[in-house]
Design a protein around this motif. Structure first.
Motif, PDB file in Angstrom:
ATOM      1  N   PHE A  66      38.124  30.868  36.131  1.00 34.69           N
ATOM      2  CA  PHE A  66      37.496  29.748  36.829  1.00 34.69           C
ATOM      3  C   PHE A  66      37.646  29.841  38.348  1.00 34.69           C
ATOM      4  CE2 PHE A  66      41.848  28.463  36.967  1.00 34.69           C
ATOM      5  CZ  PHE A  66      41.962  27.668  38.092  1.00 34.69           C
ATOM      6  N   ALA A  67      38.733  30.481  38.827  1.00 34.43           N
ATOM      7  CA  ALA A  67      39.107  30.398  40.245  1.00 34.43           C
ATOM      8  C   ALA A  67      38.034  30.974  41.159  1.00 34.43           C
ATOM      9  CB  ALA A  67      40.442  31.093  40.479  1.00 34.43           C
ATOM     10  N   ASN A  68      37.651  32.231  40.937  1.00 33.37           N
ATOM     11  CA  ASN A  68      36.662  32.841  41.834  1.00 33.37           C
ATOM     12  C   ASN A  68      35.303  32.166  41.713  1.00 33.37           C
ATOM     13  OD1 ASN A  68      34.596  34.706  40.253  1.00 33.37           O
ATOM     14  ND2 ASN A  68      36.575  34.945  39.235  1.00 33.37           N
ATOM     15  N   GLU A  69      35.003  31.612  40.535  1.00 33.78           N
ATOM     16  CA  GLU A  69      33.714  30.952  40.351  1.00 33.78           C
ATOM     17  C   GLU A  69      33.638  29.642  41.127  1.00 33.78           C
ATOM     18  OE1 GLU A  69      32.455  30.635  36.330  1.00 33.78           O
ATOM     19  OE2 GLU A  69      32.747  32.762  35.892  1.00 33.78           O
ATOM     20  N   LEU A  70      34.783  28.961  41.285  1.00 34.09           N
ATOM     21  CA  LEU A  70      34.795  27.720  42.070  1.00 34.09           C
ATOM     22  C   LEU A  70      34.356  27.961  43.503  1.00 34.09           C
ATOM     23  CD1 LEU A  70      38.047  25.779  41.051  1.00 34.09           C
ATOM     24  CD2 LEU A  70      35.677  25.184  40.526  1.00 34.09           C
ATOM     25  N   CYS A  87      47.189  32.032  47.259  1.00 35.96           N
ATOM     26  CA  CYS A  87      47.457  33.312  46.607  1.00 35.96           C
ATOM     27  C   CYS A  87      48.271  34.199  47.547  1.00 35.96           C
ATOM     28  CB  CYS A  87      46.152  33.998  46.217  1.00 35.96           C
ATOM     29  SG  CYS A  87      45.188  34.593  47.617  1.00 35.96           S
ATOM     30  N   ARG A  88      48.658  35.364  47.057  1.00 34.53           N
ATOM     31  CA  ARG A  88      49.349  36.348  47.890  1.00 34.53           C
ATOM     32  C   ARG A  88      48.313  37.174  48.662  1.00 34.53           C
ATOM     33  NH1 ARG A  88      54.891  38.630  45.186  1.00 34.53           N
ATOM     34  NH2 ARG A  88      55.645  36.647  44.334  1.00 34.53           N
ATOM     35  N   PRO A  89      48.670  37.623  49.873  1.00 34.39           N
ATOM     36  CA  PRO A  89      47.682  38.300  50.721  1.00 34.39           C
ATOM     37  C   PRO A  89      47.127  39.591  50.127  1.00 34.39           C
ATOM     38  CG  PRO A  89      49.896  38.434  51.672  1.00 34.39           C
ATOM     39  CD  PRO A  89      49.963  37.444  50.555  1.00 34.39           C
ATOM     40  N   GLU A  90      47.964  40.325  49.410  1.00 34.29           N
ATOM     41  CA  GLU A  90      47.503  41.596  48.846  1.00 34.29           C
ATOM     42  C   GLU A  90      46.579  41.407  47.645  1.00 34.29           C
ATOM     43  OE1 GLU A  90      51.565  40.824  46.834  1.00 34.29           O
ATOM     44  OE2 GLU A  90      50.578  40.473  48.772  1.00 34.29           O
ATOM     45  N   ARG A  91      46.404  40.140  47.228  1.00 35.06           N
ATOM     46  CA  ARG A  91      45.570  39.863  46.060  1.00 35.06           C
ATOM     47  C   ARG A  91      44.355  39.003  46.382  1.00 35.06           C
ATOM     48  NH1 ARG A  91      50.542  37.837  42.308  1.00 35.06           N
ATOM     49  NH2 ARG A  91      51.713  39.791  42.139  1.00 35.06           N
ATOM     50  N   THR A  92      44.106  38.760  47.659  1.00 32.91           N
ATOM     51  CA  THR A  92      42.970  37.901  47.999  1.00 32.91           C
ATOM     52  C   THR A  92      41.652  38.495  47.498  1.00 32.91           C
ATOM     53  OG1 THR A  92      42.856  38.954  50.181  1.00 32.91           O
ATOM     54  CG2 THR A  92      44.058  36.863  50.027  1.00 32.91           C
ATOM     55  N   HIS A  93      41.592  39.822  47.391  1.00 29.15           N
ATOM     56  CA  HIS A  93      40.358  40.459  46.928  1.00 29.15           C
ATOM     57  C   HIS A  93      40.008  40.066  45.498  1.00 29.15           C
ATOM     58  CE1 HIS A  93      43.482  43.158  45.328  1.00 29.15           C
ATOM     59  NE2 HIS A  93      42.590  43.534  44.443  1.00 29.15           N
ATOM     60  N   LEU A  94      41.020  39.657  44.720  1.00 31.70           N
ATOM     61  CA  LEU A  94      40.769  39.270  43.333  1.00 31.70           C
ATOM     62  C   LEU A  94      39.894  38.023  43.250  1.00 31.70           C
ATOM     63  CD1 LEU A  94      44.341  39.769  41.766  1.00 31.70           C
ATOM     64  CD2 LEU A  94      42.367  41.308  41.613  1.00 31.70           C
ATOM     65  N   LEU A  95      39.906  37.214  44.317  1.00 31.87           N
ATOM     66  CA  LEU A  95      39.136  35.972  44.308  1.00 31.87           C
ATOM     67  C   LEU A  95      37.665  36.191  44.639  1.00 31.87           C
ATOM     68  CD1 LEU A  95      41.709  33.647  46.108  1.00 31.87           C
ATOM     69  CD2 LEU A  95      41.297  33.877  43.658  1.00 31.87           C
ATOM     70  N   ASP A 116      45.561  33.798  42.317  1.00 30.44           N
ATOM     71  CA  ASP A 116      45.548  35.234  42.059  1.00 30.44           C
ATOM     72  C   ASP A 116      46.164  35.562  40.701  1.00 30.44           C
ATOM     73  OD1 ASP A 116      47.874  34.220  43.239  1.00 30.44           O
ATOM     74  OD2 ASP A 116      48.495  36.141  44.033  1.00 30.44           O
ATOM     75  N   ASN A 117      47.167  34.795  40.273  1.00 28.96           N
ATOM     76  CA  ASN A 117      47.762  35.022  38.957  1.00 28.96           C
ATOM     77  C   ASN A 117      46.756  34.735  37.843  1.00 28.96           C
ATOM     78  OD1 ASN A 117      50.377  33.942  40.715  1.00 28.96           O
ATOM     79  ND2 ASN A 117      50.841  35.639  39.354  1.00 28.96           N
ATOM     80  N   ALA A 118      45.933  33.720  38.061  1.00 31.07           N
ATOM     81  CA  ALA A 118      44.894  33.415  37.077  1.00 31.07           C
ATOM     82  C   ALA A 118      43.906  34.574  36.965  1.00 31.07           C
ATOM     83  CB  ALA A 118      44.168  32.133  37.465  1.00 31.07           C
ATOM     84  N   GLU A 119      43.532  35.145  38.104  1.00 25.91           N
ATOM     85  CA  GLU A 119      42.594  36.266  38.088  1.00 25.91           C
ATOM     86  C   GLU A 119      43.210  37.491  37.406  1.00 25.91           C
ATOM     87  OE1 GLU A 119      39.501  36.295  38.908  1.00 25.91           O
ATOM     88  OE2 GLU A 119      39.303  34.371  39.928  1.00 25.91           O
ATOM     89  N   MET A 120      44.498  37.724  37.646  1.00 26.61           N
ATOM     90  CA  MET A 120      45.181  38.853  37.008  1.00 26.61           C
ATOM     91  C   MET A 120      45.202  38.694  35.493  1.00 26.61           C
ATOM     92  SD  MET A 120      48.334  39.211  39.697  1.00 26.61           S
ATOM     93  CE  MET A 120      49.308  40.270  38.612  1.00 26.61           C
ATOM     94  N   ALA A 121      45.508  37.483  35.035  1.00 28.53           N
ATOM     95  CA  ALA A 121      45.549  37.234  33.593  1.00 28.53           C
ATOM     96  C   ALA A 121      44.171  37.401  32.972  1.00 28.53           C
ATOM     97  CB  ALA A 121      46.091  35.833  33.327  1.00 28.53           C
ATOM     98  N   ALA A 122      43.150  36.929  33.663  1.00 32.78           N
ATOM     99  CA  ALA A 122      41.784  37.059  33.144  1.00 32.78           C
ATOM    100  C   ALA A 122      41.398  38.526  32.985  1.00 32.78           C
ATOM    101  CB  ALA A 122      40.804  36.349  34.080  1.00 32.78           C
TER     102      ALA A 122
END
Length: 206
Positions: free
Chosen positions: A128-132, A147-155, A114-120
């Protein structure tokens, strides 16, 4: 299929990753990639979210163990090319592993996805994370994102992806943890300690 494991901060996602790597059966292999990077993931000079950061590092860790060829990328190399080359190395590594042991498996752990998605998002980049989660992996490759539960949507996980929750300590586990450090503690004190810390291991450690 890949698996997403989510937990509140301090419950033990990173510790779980380390434990899992240590518990992998003999003959199998595990590689972990940390998207958090000691908090430097939001620095433009120390990115952790790009394909050329994560997938190249994972590939080259496999290469350093002799399971595939090293991956080298140029400034002009596209994300799609990096993803294709990465998947090719994953397939080759699994095939190589199974030559010595048909039961072998390859585990790939992506911590703090989730931190990777936030930075992107912050840098208006792709991640890369959600694309995997949308790629096809060999049958004996296990992909785990944490990831943290409140951020699973970022994936942006497809519906078929399993999501598992890593729980904080129960009252019993809190008591077991407390008496390691304070053998004189009783159950009433342990219950109060559990209430004050919500069973969070990091809070209890502090």
């Amino acid at each position: 299929d890949p698996v997403i494991i989510h937990a509140e901060g301090g419950v033990g996602k990173s510790v779980f990753s380390q434990y899992l790597l240590g518990a992998i059966p003999h003959g199998s292999l595990g590689v972990a990639y940390d998207c958090f990077g000691s908090g430097e993931y939001r620095r433009r000079s120390r990115p952790r979210h790009r394909h050329r950061d994560a997938l190249v590092q994972i590939s080259n860790e496999l290469a350093s163990s002799g399971f595939c060829e090293r991956m080298l990328v140029k400034d002009s190399t596209q994300d799609a090319d990096i993803m294709r080359d990465f998947l090719s190395r994953i397939k080759f590594s699994v095939k190589y592993l199974k030559q010595s042991n048909p039961e072998s498996k390859l585990f790939i752990l992506i911590d703090a996805a989730d931190n990777a998605e936030m930075a992107a998002q912050e840098f208006s980049d792709t991640c890369f994370a959600n694309e995997l989660l949308r790629e096809e992996f060999p049958e004996d490759c296990r992909l785990v994102l944490l990831c943290r539960p409140e951020r699973t949507h970022l994936l942006k996980a497809p519906e078929h992806i399993s999501q598992l929750k890593l729980l904080p300590f129960s009252k019993k586990e809190t008591f077991e943890n407390l008496i390691k450090w304070h053998p004189e503690a009783n159950q009433r004190e342990a219950n109060e300690f559990h209430r004050l810390t919500s069973g969070n291991p990091r809070v209890q450690m502090n």
